[in-house]
Enzyme design. Structure first.
Site, mmCIF file in Angstrom:
data_model
loop_
_atom_site.group_PDB
_atom_site.id
_atom_site.type_symbol
_atom_site.label_atom_id
_atom_site.label_comp_id
_atom_site.label_asym_id
_atom_site.label_seq_id
_atom_site.Cartn_x
_atom_site.Cartn_y
_atom_site.Cartn_z
ATOM 1 N N ASP A 79 -43.404 -56.351 21.304
ATOM 2 C CA ASP A 79 -42.826 -57.618 21.754
ATOM 3 C C ASP A 79 -42.891 -57.735 23.267
ATOM 4 O O ASP A 79 -43.052 -56.749 23.991
ATOM 5 C CB ASP A 79 -41.375 -57.741 21.281
ATOM 6 C CG ASP A 79 -40.504 -56.579 21.761
ATOM 7 O OD1 ASP A 79 -40.931 -55.420 21.610
ATOM 8 O OD2 ASP A 79 -39.391 -56.824 22.285
ATOM 9 N N GLU A 144 -37.952 -54.472 21.051
ATOM 10 C CA GLU A 144 -37.424 -53.595 22.102
ATOM 11 C C GLU A 144 -36.696 -54.375 23.180
ATOM 12 O O GLU A 144 -35.662 -53.932 23.690
ATOM 13 C CB GLU A 144 -38.572 -52.784 22.733
ATOM 14 C CG GLU A 144 -38.111 -51.666 23.659
ATOM 15 C CD GLU A 144 -37.904 -52.104 25.103
ATOM 16 O OE1 GLU A 144 -37.311 -51.314 25.865
ATOM 17 O OE2 GLU A 144 -38.324 -53.225 25.467
#
Length: 398
Positions: A79, A144
């Site tokens: 991400d 994350e």
């Protein structure tokens, strides 16, 4: 460069280009996981997707001996943060653009270049039929940037507790303000995290008759002054590795309309903790402070824990850090600088299940992470692939 079975450096860059084109702004990691899984499959490497939310998955793969008790893990997240105002970018953030040896695009620094380099390193070692008398496990996570959601989902699955050493490919380079060579460093320790809310409960009343109400904002302000004194005292003391704690009051909300005494107010705070003053110690102290304040007339404060992560500290004489230090000059033409940072990575979640693994953060990204016009130096990305290959091979020799 040696042994490129992904043909050449341009092909390496084309893989990074594809990952940047997949928008994974705090979501949609499954599409990137699908691409990486297909890429691995093309080279005969099996992998497994582990979903943790709709359209969001982690990806796990390994090479070497799956029976080995010696496990070197590599990790990176899929991400990215939001791109912000697109018009502020010089180029399309989802189209890799090369300018003067810099590769621009959202996630190039944090941290698709690091993750892609790990994937390519495994593929090339596999295709080159390099014998690896141990297991190299790649852990590609999602979520994350907002809460380490993917990493948390991996706990209890038998993927973390047997890791001997972990390389986190998060950004660890600093640009040169004069335009010269970037500084490559490695991180051996990172602060822990404590996120919490303080809620102040009051009583609403008409603003013309404030004596009939209880002002939640005023009460929260009283608490803030007491909390500041508490943290000022803590910051007089240094942890021998991580230094001082870093407290930040990040959000304050309260009230509903201008003509009423506010019955509700909330503070949200983030503390970068240390071994000396960890989350549990600070939580205990703040709850005691609130209990004391709540003894005062009309005070009603409440502590709410949002998240806590332990500090991560690795011995600088560990095998993985010694190898990183030894081979940095060969691939980056400079000696490595070891340092600590206040920021946190997925490693902070992983250590809750494995406190014995040695962890080092070293990656090709730089301080342009999260910024408009984020970039990675092309040479840093290319050299990092060969650097990781060397570390893997040498790790299982010692």
């Amino acid at each position: 460069m040696k042994g490129l079975l992904i043909t050449n450096n341009q092909e390496r860059i084309s893989i990074l280009e594809k990952t940047v084109s997949i928008n994974t702004e705090n979501n949609n990691e499954e599409q990137l996981a699908n691409y990486l899984q297909d890429l691995l499959n093309q080279h005969g490497i099996k992998s497994e997707k582990l979903p943790f939310a709709p359209n969001r998955s982690n990806l796990i793969t390994s090479i070497g001996s799956n029976e080995s008790k010696s496990i070197l893990a590599l990790t990176g997240h899929m991400d990215t943060v939001n791109s912000g105002e697109i018009s502020a970018w010089k180029n399309n953030p989802f189209k890799l653009t090369e300018i003067n040896d810099k590769l621009f695009g959202r996630g190039t620094s944090d941290m698709k270049s690091g993750l892609v380099a790990l994937v390519i390193a495994l593929i090339e070692l596999h295709d080159e039929k390099i014998s690896i008398p141990g297991q190299v496990r790649l852990i590609a996570t999602g979520g994350e940037e907002k809460g380490q959601l993917g990493a948390a989902n991996l706990l209890g699955r038998g993927l973390i507790q047997d890791i001997e050493s972990l390389i986190v490919a998060e950004p660890s380079r600093l640009s040169n303000p004069t335009g010269g060579k970037e500084t490559q460093f490695a991180i051996f320790a990172q602060n822990g995290v404590l996120d919490y809310e303080i809620v102040s409960h009051g009583k609403s009343a008409h603003s013309s008759m404030p004596n009939l109400g209880i002002n939640a904002i005023d009460n929260l302000n009283y608490y803030l002054n007491q909390q500041k004194q508490y943290f000022d005292d803590l910051m007089k003391h240094d942890d021998k590795v991580l230094g001082k704690i870093v407290p930040v009051n990040s959000m304050i909300t309260g009230g509903e309309q201008i003509n009423s005494v506010p019955e509700y107010a909330k503070l949200t705070a983030k503390i970068r903790t240390t071994k000396l003053y960890d989350a549990d110690k600070i939580i205990s102290d703040l709850k005691a402070l609130i209990d004391k304040i709540n003894q005062l007339p009309n005070m009603n404060l409440e502590f709410k824990l949002l998240r806590k992560l332990s500090p991560v500290i690795t011995n600088t004489n560990s095998k993985i850090i010694n190898l990183v230090s030894k081979y940095t000059p060969e691939f980056f033409d400079q000696k490595i600088t070891l340092r600590t940072v206040a920021g946190t990575t997925d490693a902070a979640t992983f250590v809750s299940e494995n406190q014995h693994m040695n962890i080092v953060q070293v990656g090709p990204g730089n301080e342009s992470s999260h910024m408009v016009n984020e970039y990675v130096n092309k040479s840093a990305f290319i050299n990092y692939i060969d650097f990781i290959k060397k570390i893997i091979v040498e790790y299982f020799k010692s």
